[in-house]
Design a protein around this motif. Structure first.
Motif, short mmCIF file in Angstrom:
data_model
loop_
_atom_site.label_atom_id
_atom_site.label_comp_id
_atom_site.label_asym_id
_atom_site.label_seq_id
_atom_site.Cartn_x
_atom_site.Cartn_y
_atom_site.Cartn_z
N LYS A 151 0.84 -1.20 0.00
CA LYS A 151 0.00 0.00 0.00
C LYS A 151 0.88 1.26 0.00
CE LYS A 151 -3.16 -0.66 2.96
NZ LYS A 151 -4.01 -0.67 4.18
N VAL A 152 0.62 2.16 -0.97
CA VAL A 152 1.37 3.40 -1.09
C VAL A 152 0.41 4.58 -0.96
CG1 VAL A 152 2.85 4.82 -2.57
CG2 VAL A 152 3.07 2.33 -2.62
N ILE B 297 0.11 8.46 -1.67
CA ILE B 297 0.74 9.56 -2.40
C ILE B 297 -0.04 10.83 -2.14
CG2 ILE B 297 -0.43 8.92 -4.55
CD1 ILE B 297 2.21 10.19 -5.88
N SER C 226 -0.25 7.68 -9.65
CA SER C 226 -1.15 6.65 -9.13
C SER C 226 -1.38 5.55 -10.18
CB SER C 226 -2.48 7.28 -8.73
OG SER C 226 -3.36 6.31 -8.25
N LEU D 17 1.74 3.41 -10.44
CA LEU D 17 1.89 2.56 -9.26
C LEU D 17 0.92 1.38 -9.31
CD1 LEU D 17 2.28 5.28 -6.47
CD2 LEU D 17 4.03 3.67 -7.21
N LYS D 18 -0.32 1.65 -9.71
CA LYS D 18 -1.32 0.58 -9.80
C LYS D 18 -0.91 -0.44 -10.86
CE LYS D 18 -5.21 3.28 -8.09
NZ LYS D 18 -6.40 4.07 -8.43
N VAL E 232 -3.05 2.01 -4.07
CA VAL E 232 -2.74 3.43 -3.93
C VAL E 232 -3.83 4.17 -3.17
CG1 VAL E 232 -2.19 5.57 -5.16
CG2 VAL E 232 -1.43 3.38 -6.10
N GLU F 197 -4.71 8.21 -2.20
CA GLU F 197 -4.35 9.57 -2.64
C GLU F 197 -4.83 10.62 -1.67
OE1 GLU F 197 -5.27 10.56 -6.73
OE2 GLU F 197 -5.32 8.44 -7.26
#
Length: 119
Positions: free
Chosen positions: A2-3, A5, A17, A20-21, A27, A29
């Motif tokens: 899990k990121v 941003i 995003s 990354l996905k 993601v 946001e």
């Protein structure tokens, strides 16, 4: 993985995003630093990416606040910024940032940094 941003530039956030996905990340946001801290507490991301210049709370402020919390002491935080002077880098280090990426950057560059920080 899990990121989170956080960037107030919607277009940049959406592009990053998307990349990354495509690379298999989940993601979350945020459009400002205050929302970034709130979402981090709510979702416990594995990596946090913060733009330095944001409304409500700067990326530096959000980084410092998160790093003071026990649960985020080991969470990699990457700062994104257009400011690349040594003084700016020093402020990032003082806030507890684990990496610093200057704009403009490629999403691949960010993904490589995320992967290097998370093993």
């Amino acid at each position: 993985m899990k990121v989170l941003i956080a960037d107030d530039e919607l277009r940049l956030r959406k592009v990053v995003s998307l990349h990354l996905k495509k690379s298999g990340f989940e993601v979350i946001e945020a459009g400002n630093g205050l929302a970034a801290v709130q979402l981090a507490e709510e979702h416990s991301p594995d990596v946090i990416v913060l733009d330095v210049m944001m409304p409500e709370k700067t990326g530096l402020e959000a980084c410092a606040e998160l790093k003071k919390m026990d649960r985020f002491k080991q969470t990699p935080i990457i700062l994104l910024t257009a400011m690349a002077e040594s003084e700016d880098l020093k402020k990032g280090e003082e806030a507890g940032a684990d990496a610093y990426l200057t704009k403009p950057f490629s999403p691949k560059e960010l993904i490589d940094i995320i992967k290097s920080r998370t093993g």
